[in-house]
Enzyme design. Structure first.
Site, mmCIF file in Angstrom:
data_model
loop_
_atom_site.group_PDB
_atom_site.id
_atom_site.type_symbol
_atom_site.label_atom_id
_atom_site.label_comp_id
_atom_site.label_asym_id
_atom_site.label_seq_id
_atom_site.Cartn_x
_atom_site.Cartn_y
_atom_site.Cartn_z
ATOM 1 C CG HIS A 1 -6.466 17.878 21.363
ATOM 2 N ND1 HIS A 1 -5.250 17.535 21.943
ATOM 3 C CD2 HIS A 1 -7.439 18.045 22.342
ATOM 4 C CE1 HIS A 1 -5.430 17.643 23.326
ATOM 5 N NE2 HIS A 1 -6.856 17.860 23.365
ATOM 6 C CG ASP B 1 -7.032 12.979 17.577
ATOM 7 O OD1 ASP B 1 -7.435 12.090 18.086
ATOM 8 O OD2 ASP B 1 -6.766 13.981 17.987
ATOM 9 C CD GLN C 1 -13.511 14.904 21.657
ATOM 10 O OE1 GLN C 1 -14.476 14.469 21.966
ATOM 11 N NE2 GLN C 1 -12.627 15.148 22.451
ATOM 12 C CE LYS D 1 -10.719 12.934 24.961
ATOM 13 N NZ LYS D 1 -10.944 13.965 25.646
ATOM 14 C CB CYS E 1 -6.005 21.074 24.187
ATOM 15 S SG CYS E 1 -6.023 20.907 25.791
#
Lengths: 333, 412
Positions: free
Chosen positions: B129, B206, B209, B232, B370
């Site tokens: 991302h 990261d 998600q 999220k 993104c």
């Protein structure tokens, strides 16, 4: 299907399937590329103008139905108009899709009424307009998105100008080559890749310019990165402008214009020159048109292309020659 | 709805916990397939935020009055819950941030910027991302370091051998998505971490998600930094966290200066609080973290096993439905995935389809998500993305597939 089709009435779908004025123009005087990277929409508008009025329009590219149909519809509408009239019509269209005005004078674009309920898609319909207006204004790129793309994050800082020194030679050669030669140069519009192979310049050529008295190689940089270069040489009352190169990915962002302005300022204010001169390959109509919009005029004086001297490249065609362009530099009062 | 093994998720009941899911859009019942963009919030979260403002709104860690004590306790309990959720060895290793972007930027400016030199490299992957690319580019611009990219396969899986080969001595940091926001691919973080640790290269993950779908356990993952976001994870926007080992956090100078992060301020010099408060200048998003704490409690109540089983069934169903449709191109067919599916339909622009689906009540995302470099890898400007969560149903997938088949004929 319920009101879902409001944005896609039959007329819009029909223009999307069979776009009018689709394609490239053989002889175009103005062109600009519009891109909305967030959507992935890209479209190009080419124009042939006579005495400042649009006589032909061609559009191409990959874009959504709203953008393609708008480009298709506006082609018929702007036929014969000049830049001011296009601006006025564009403003009226923007007002219409925002629900601030009626569809008077907008012809088939009245079918875009659905955008009044779809603010997020208005930028799709505005992209062809912005691209058309950019082309008429002499700019080469347009977007109707404000999201800062990654390229933008490295290119937004205003350029700083300085004179090149010997340590810059390799970077200058790379930049000049990248702007004029090879596949990479085709990302920009200054490419000569279809006319010439071989080199545009070499380290010895650039080094020689740096040591010529009364001459300087001007660099534009931002955050340490070389964006553009040009050679300016004083020749008595006139100054000569050459080797003008803007990094292909950054073309259309105003850096070239700023560089030309800085070179003119130096020639006029620091050297007291009355005229700026340059030579341009005479078949490069788009490039000559760009200079004409910046106050240069064609002289009808030609110089032969140095066929056989590979320091200037290997021509792919036999009709290349240079034309002299000049601009009178008016002293600032 | 029942999952393949015991402890099945009662999806009908779960949906009642999410007030927004009951609404209609353009006169149709909402099908929300955009949870990877931001997830909907259960009533428990909404009520926790509401209760904070109604009953104990006060600033944290400053006031000695009762309201301040209550607000501080609720805010700090979010740190405990995040530590438990991620399997962090210590609550003191959890820095509360505004989200993943701030967490990664904190590492970029406070850890990477002072350490990197010209010639050093930061290794990322093609599927990152922008939030895990741009901060490193900014560090590179200032230090002369370079970004290096580990490639992926056409199926959308990281080429682990190529990643390991790229871990040369010039690499000073590796930064990898736990789960791709576009492809749904779950990266083998533990395997990557073994390779980076062997070479003494810190690994940042990261987790934006991943946290909504997977049981994250930092003790077994073995990475050095883990960034995540709250919105999220069914919590409020403007919340997130950075986890890093205590010894790493201790070496990092403050990034933002202000109140809350200091020990003593004098005009001839200021001493800073210990981590994590050193990195939490100013009044934080107290209501947001109170809500995030409630979201984590809510997820604990459902159980990761039940969520995972239901989501896997949804993913299989959605993938099959799209595969069965002629002219549909899927992006990302990794063996291990979360229920995120990107696709394109021949002859139809992603944006047009997204608008037409919206009018059927179906929310999907269209665009580059993104992840420009990933779009460039697949040679497409944009995709459609359906991203599901445990509150979605098989019936919604059927409605989505039928609507997609219908609207594409309009554009044909």
């Amino acid at each position: 299907m319920s009101d879902g089709t409001a944005l896609y009435p039959q007329l819009v779908l029909e223009h999307r399937r069979n776009p009018r004025n689709r394609g490239h123009l053989a002889a175009c005087t103005h062109a600009a590329d519009g891109a909305n990277p967030l959507c992935g929409d890209r479209l190009r508008i080419e124009l042939r103008c006579e005495a400042g009025h649009i006589v032909q329009l061609g559009h191409s590219g990959e874009a959504c139905a709203v953008a393609v149909a708008t480009a298709s519809m506006l082609g018929e509408l702007v036929d014969g108009l000049d830049a001011d009239a296009v601006d006025a019509l564009g403003e009226r269209f923007a007002a219409y899709i925002e629900g601030r005005g009626d569809a008077t004078g907008l012809g088939p674009l009245a079918a875009m009424a659905g955008l009044q309920q779809h603010p997020s898609r208005r930028k799709c319909a505005l992209l062809p307009w912005a691209t058309l207006r950019a082309a008429l204004a002499g700019s080469t790129g347009a977007t109707t998105e404000t999201e800062s793309s990654m390229q933008a994050s490295t290119a937004t800082a205003p350029p700083a100008f300085r004179a090149a020194v010997a340590a810059d030679v390799d970077a200058i050669v790379d930049l000049v080559q990248s702007a004029y030669r090879g596949e990479g140069s085709k990302q920009g519009w200054t490419t000569e890749a279809d006319m010439l192979d071989g080199q545009r310049t070499d380290p010895a050529g650039v080094a020689a310019l740096l040591t010529t008295p009364g001459s300087l190689v001007l660099l534009a940089e931002s955050t340490g990165r070389l964006l553009a270069c040009a050679h300016v040489e004083r020749q008595g009352d006139a100054a000569y402008f050459g080797m003008f190169s803007v990094s292909p990915q950054l073309q259309g962002g105003g850096i070239g214009r700023a560089m030309l302005g800085e070179a003119e300022r130096i020639a006029r204010d620091e050297w007291g020159c009355r005229e700026m001169q340059m030579t341009v390959i005479s078949i490069r109509d788009e490039l000559i048109a760009w200079y004409e919009r910046r106050g240069y005029r064609r002289t009808g004086q030609y110089k032969p292309f140095p066929y056989g001297d590979e320091r200037f490249g290997v021509p792919k065609r036999d009709d290349l020659r240079f034309e002299l362009l000049v601009k009178v530099l008016q002293a600032r009062s | 709805m029942t999952g393949p093994q015991g402890h099945a998720l009662d999806v009908a009941r779960v949906r009642e916990d999410f007030p927004l899911l009951a609404r209609t859009v353009h006169g149709k019942p909402l099908v929300y397939f955009d949870s990877a963009n931001t997830a909907q919030k259960p009533r428990a979260v909404i009520e926790a935020v509401d209760r904070y403002y109604r009953e104990f709104n006060a600033n944290v860690a400053r006031a000695v009055h009762q309201l301040g004590e209550e607000a501080t306790a609720a805010y700090e309990s979010a740190r405990d819950k995040l530590a438990r959720l991620l399997g962090a060895p210590s609550r003191e290793e959890i820095v509360l941030t505004s989200g993943t972007t701030q967490a990664i930027n904190l590492v970029a400016y406070s850890w990477a910027l002072p350490r990197l030199r010209a010639g050093d490299e930061i290794l990322v992957t093609t599927m990152e991302h922008h939030a895990n690319i741009v901060p490193w580019q900014l560090v590179c611009e200032r230090t002369g370091a370079r970004l290096k990219v580990a490639p992926i396969s056409e199926r959308g899986e990281l080429l682990v051998d190529r990643f390991v080969d790229a871990l040369t001595p010039s690499v000073k940091l590796a930064a990898v998505a736990h789960v791709s926001n576009v492809l749904g691919t779950i990266n083998p973080v533990a395997e990557l971490a073994r390779a980076t640790r062997k070479r003494g290269i810190p690994l940042l993950v990261d987790g934006s998600q991943a946290a909504p779908h997977l049981a994250v356990d930092l003790r077994t993952l073995g990475c050095d930094f883990y960034a995540m976001t709250g919105h999220k994870l069914f919590g409020p926007t403007g919340t997130g966290a950075l986890w890093a080992r205590r010894e790493i956090l201790r070496e990092m100078p403050p990034f933002f200066g202000g109140g809350e992060m200091i020990r003593e301020v004098r005009f001839d010099g200021t001493t800073f609080a210990d981590p994590p408060h050193r990195f939490e200048a100013g009044t934080p998003n107290i209501a947001g973290f109170v809500g995030l704490g409630a979201a984590i409690d809510y997820l604990d109540g459902l159980g990761h096993a039940a969520i995972g089983a239901h989501e896997q069934a949804l993913l299989d169903h959605l993938t099959e439905a799209l595969r069965a449709m002629p002219g549909v191109r899927l992006f990302g067919e990794a063996a291990h995935k979360v229920p995120v599916v990107s696709f394109l339909v021949d002859g139809a622009h992603a944006h047009d389809l997204a608008t037409l689906l919206d009018h059927e009540g179906i929310a999907v995302r269209s665009g580059h998500h993104c992840a420009h470099p990933l779009m460039q890898f697949f040679g497409v400007p944009a995709t459609l993305r359906a991203s599901l969560a445990f509150y979605n149903t098989h019936e919604e997938i059927e409605r989505f597939a039928a609507a997609l088949a219908r609207v594409r004929t309009l554009l044909a």
